[in-house]
Design a protein around this motif. Structure first.
Motif, PDB file in Angstrom:
ATOM      1  N   GLY A 166       0.800  -1.223   0.000  1.00  0.00           N
ATOM      2  CA  GLY A 166       0.000   0.000   0.000  1.00  0.00           C
ATOM      3  C   GLY A 166       0.828   1.266   0.000  1.00  0.00           C
ATOM      4  N   LEU A 167       2.037   1.211  -0.576  1.00  0.00           N
ATOM      5  CA  LEU A 167       2.947   2.352  -0.583  1.00  0.00           C
ATOM      6  C   LEU A 167       3.047   2.951  -1.983  1.00  0.00           C
ATOM      7  CD1 LEU A 167       5.836   0.865   1.586  1.00  0.00           C
ATOM      8  CD2 LEU A 167       3.975   2.371   2.343  1.00  0.00           C
ATOM      9  N   GLU A 168       3.029   4.273  -2.049  1.00  0.00           N
ATOM     10  CA  GLU A 168       3.172   4.969  -3.324  1.00  0.00           C
ATOM     11  C   GLU A 168       4.639   5.041  -3.730  1.00  0.00           C
ATOM     12  OE1 GLU A 168       0.749   6.037  -5.306  1.00  0.00           O
ATOM     13  OE2 GLU A 168      -0.724   5.230  -3.904  1.00  0.00           O
ATOM     14  N   PRO A 169       4.922   5.070  -5.044  1.00  0.00           N
ATOM     15  CA  PRO A 169       6.320   5.193  -5.492  1.00  0.00           C
ATOM     16  C   PRO A 169       6.925   6.518  -5.021  1.00  0.00           C
ATOM     17  CG  PRO A 169       4.867   4.557  -7.310  1.00  0.00           C
ATOM     18  CD  PRO A 169       3.981   4.943  -6.173  1.00  0.00           C
ATOM     19  N   GLU A 170       8.217   6.498  -4.775  1.00  0.00           N
ATOM     20  CA  GLU A 170       8.941   7.727  -4.424  1.00  0.00           C
ATOM     21  C   GLU A 170       9.519   8.352  -5.686  1.00  0.00           C
ATOM     22  OE1 GLU A 170      11.208   7.115  -0.362  1.00  0.00           O
ATOM     23  OE2 GLU A 170      11.140   5.241  -1.485  1.00  0.00           O
ATOM     24  N   SER A 171       9.848   9.630  -5.593  1.00  0.00           N
ATOM     25  CA  SER A 171      10.465  10.356  -6.698  1.00  0.00           C
ATOM     26  C   SER A 171      11.940  10.552  -6.398  1.00  0.00           C
ATOM     27  CB  SER A 171       9.787  11.719  -6.884  1.00  0.00           C
ATOM     28  OG  SER A 171      10.595  12.587  -7.660  1.00  0.00           O
ATOM     29  N   LEU A 172      12.793  10.038  -7.267  1.00  0.00           N
ATOM     30  CA  LEU A 172      14.230  10.204  -7.064  1.00  0.00           C
ATOM     31  C   LEU A 172      14.602  11.680  -7.022  1.00  0.00           C
ATOM     32  CD1 LEU A 172      17.098   9.079  -6.830  1.00  0.00           C
ATOM     33  CD2 LEU A 172      17.172   8.924  -9.330  1.00  0.00           C
ATOM     34  N   ASP A 173      14.039  12.471  -7.911  1.00  0.00           N
ATOM     35  CA  ASP A 173      14.383  13.891  -7.942  1.00  0.00           C
ATOM     36  C   ASP A 173      13.956  14.603  -6.666  1.00  0.00           C
ATOM     37  OD1 ASP A 173      15.551  13.589 -10.394  1.00  0.00           O
ATOM     38  OD2 ASP A 173      14.160  14.867 -11.497  1.00  0.00           O
ATOM     39  N   GLU A 174      12.796  14.245  -6.115  1.00  0.00           N
ATOM     40  CA  GLU A 174      12.348  14.884  -4.872  1.00  0.00           C
ATOM     41  C   GLU A 174      13.261  14.489  -3.716  1.00  0.00           C
ATOM     42  OE1 GLU A 174      10.031  17.268  -4.401  1.00  0.00           O
ATOM     43  OE2 GLU A 174      10.044  17.267  -6.606  1.00  0.00           O
ATOM     44  N   VAL A 175      13.659  13.219  -3.678  1.00  0.00           N
ATOM     45  CA  VAL A 175      14.584  12.773  -2.633  1.00  0.00           C
ATOM     46  C   VAL A 175      15.918  13.502  -2.778  1.00  0.00           C
ATOM     47  CG1 VAL A 175      15.939  10.807  -1.795  1.00  0.00           C
ATOM     48  CG2 VAL A 175      13.508  10.520  -2.302  1.00  0.00           C
ATOM     49  N   MET A 176      16.397  13.619  -4.008  1.00  0.00           N
ATOM     50  CA  MET A 176      17.673  14.292  -4.248  1.00  0.00           C
ATOM     51  C   MET A 176      17.604  15.762  -3.857  1.00  0.00           C
ATOM     52  SD  MET A 176      20.764  13.521  -5.209  1.00  0.00           S
ATOM     53  CE  MET A 176      20.590  11.999  -6.158  1.00  0.00           C
ATOM     54  N   LYS A 177      16.476  16.412  -4.113  1.00  0.00           N
ATOM     55  CA  LYS A 177      16.310  17.812  -3.696  1.00  0.00           C
ATOM     56  C   LYS A 177      16.437  17.932  -2.183  1.00  0.00           C
ATOM     57  CE  LYS A 177      13.271  19.271  -7.501  1.00  0.00           C
ATOM     58  NZ  LYS A 177      11.874  19.652  -7.869  1.00  0.00           N
ATOM     59  N   GLY A 178      15.868  16.966  -1.454  1.00  0.00           N
ATOM     60  CA  GLY A 178      15.972  16.973  -0.011  1.00  0.00           C
ATOM     61  C   GLY A 178      17.409  16.790   0.452  1.00  0.00           C
ATOM     62  N   VAL A 179      18.143  15.916  -0.234  1.00  0.00           N
ATOM     63  CA  VAL A 179      19.555  15.704   0.099  1.00  0.00           C
ATOM     64  C   VAL A 179      20.350  16.983  -0.119  1.00  0.00           C
ATOM     65  CG1 VAL A 179      21.655  14.480  -0.586  1.00  0.00           C
ATOM     66  CG2 VAL A 179      19.502  13.207  -0.333  1.00  0.00           C
TER      67      VAL A 179
END
Length: 321
Positions: free
Chosen positions: A300-313
């Motif tokens: 029941g988990l939605e896919p993550e966005s690599l670009d959004e994760v990278m922006k956070g990093v």
């Protein structure tokens, strides 16, 4: 695939304020599990208000058994320097009738024989300085089985936020530099710390008939299966730069592995860590375990966005600059 129906459980968590423990605690609570935190009586770490806390010595099996009474699962997210505390906690879990234990794993695919053989080399070289990725973990899985408590060994690959911060993927955001192994095309399965917690919380909410199928075996979580090239491209987008702004070099993975082993012979911890991440992106060493990953839709988990994760990093780097 439709998400499986939920079966919420009573979960005890040791190591709730650590790097992986904190996101696990957050996810367990958000998923609706009933959570009790076990912590040492000397701990001064802050915990979310309203979470029941049992304070005592991990080595005191009577304390631990009492604290674990009525719980379905014990999750161990202890620092590698505290691995030994798992034994009395697992024995206490067995006495308390806990059905599942999640030992301190959350790393590489130890079921992949070629990778495992290399990690054994790292463990042998660095055992004196407390780094052992294989043999130090085995006794606790064996103890759980011996006592009739089913263990769930969580495999995640390198944690995205921590590995990026250490430059372990070969992509250094602050220096605008990248060292790509063999052209940077080999893909590896990697997981954000947030998704580690979410995946475990969702797994522990599966109906008993489904959860039991994972007992005494490995369970695989992953946010992305990506190449170094894809990570670099995402970092370029996240920083608003161009590839011309970066110093990008190509490295031969065999040469890097050989250099790391030279460092290991001198008990250099960083050489061991670099060997680990190098093998993740070296063809044939089990870095890509996407075929084994539990389907996020099932959880029941939605896919993550690599670009959004990278922006956070990148934002984290900027905040600490």
């Amino acid at each position: 695939m439709a998400p499986s129906p939920k079966q919420l459980r009573k979960v005890a968590l040791a190591g709730a304020t650590g790097t992986v423990g904190a996101p696990i605690l957050k996810a367990l609570l958000e998923a609706g599990h009933t959570v009790t935190v076990l912590t040492r009586s000397t701990s001064t770490s802050a915990l979310p208000s309203g979470v029941p806390v049992q304070r005592g010595s991990y080595e005191d099996e009577s304390f631990a058994a009492s604290a674990l009474a009525g719980h379905d699962v014990l999750v161990l997210a202890l620092n590698h320097t505290a691995y030994a505390a798992q034994a009395p906690l697992i024995r206490a879990a067995a006495k308390a009738g806990v059905r599942y234990v999640v030992p301190c794993e959350f790393g590489s695919d130890l079921a992949h024989e070629k990778l495992r053989s290399e990690l054994l080399v790292v463990g042998e070289a660095l055992r004196d300085v407390g780094v052992d990725l294989v043999k130090a973990k085995e006794p606790y899985r064996a103890l759980a089985e011996e006592l009739g408590v089913a263990w769930l060994g969580v495999t995640t690959g390198p944690w995205v936020e921590l590995t990026m911060r250490l430059g372990g993927y070969g992509v250094n955001v602050t220096k605008r530099a990248a060292a790509l192994l063999d052209g940077g095309k080999t893909r590896a399965s990697i997981t954000t710390l947030t998704r580690v917690g979410e995946s475990l919380a969702a797994l522990l909410a599966l109906p008993e008939g489904e959860l039991a199928t994972y007992g005494n075996g490995w369970v695989y979580f992953s946010s992305f299966t990506v190449s170094q090239r894809e990570l670099l491209d995402s970092a370029i987008r996240a920083t608003g730069t161009r590839e011309e702004d970066w110093n990008v070099v190509d490295e031969n993975s065999d040469g890097v592995v050989a250099k790391c082993k030279e460092g290991l012979a001198k008990k250099d911890i960083m050489s061991g860590l670099r060997l680990l991440t190098t093998l993740s992106f070296k063809e044939g060493y089990g870095g890509d375990f996407s075929a084994k990953v539990v389907d996020n839709k099932k959880l029941g988990l939605e896919p993550e966005s690599l670009d959004e994760v990278m922006k956070g990093v990148v934002a984290g780097f900027n905040a600490s600059a």
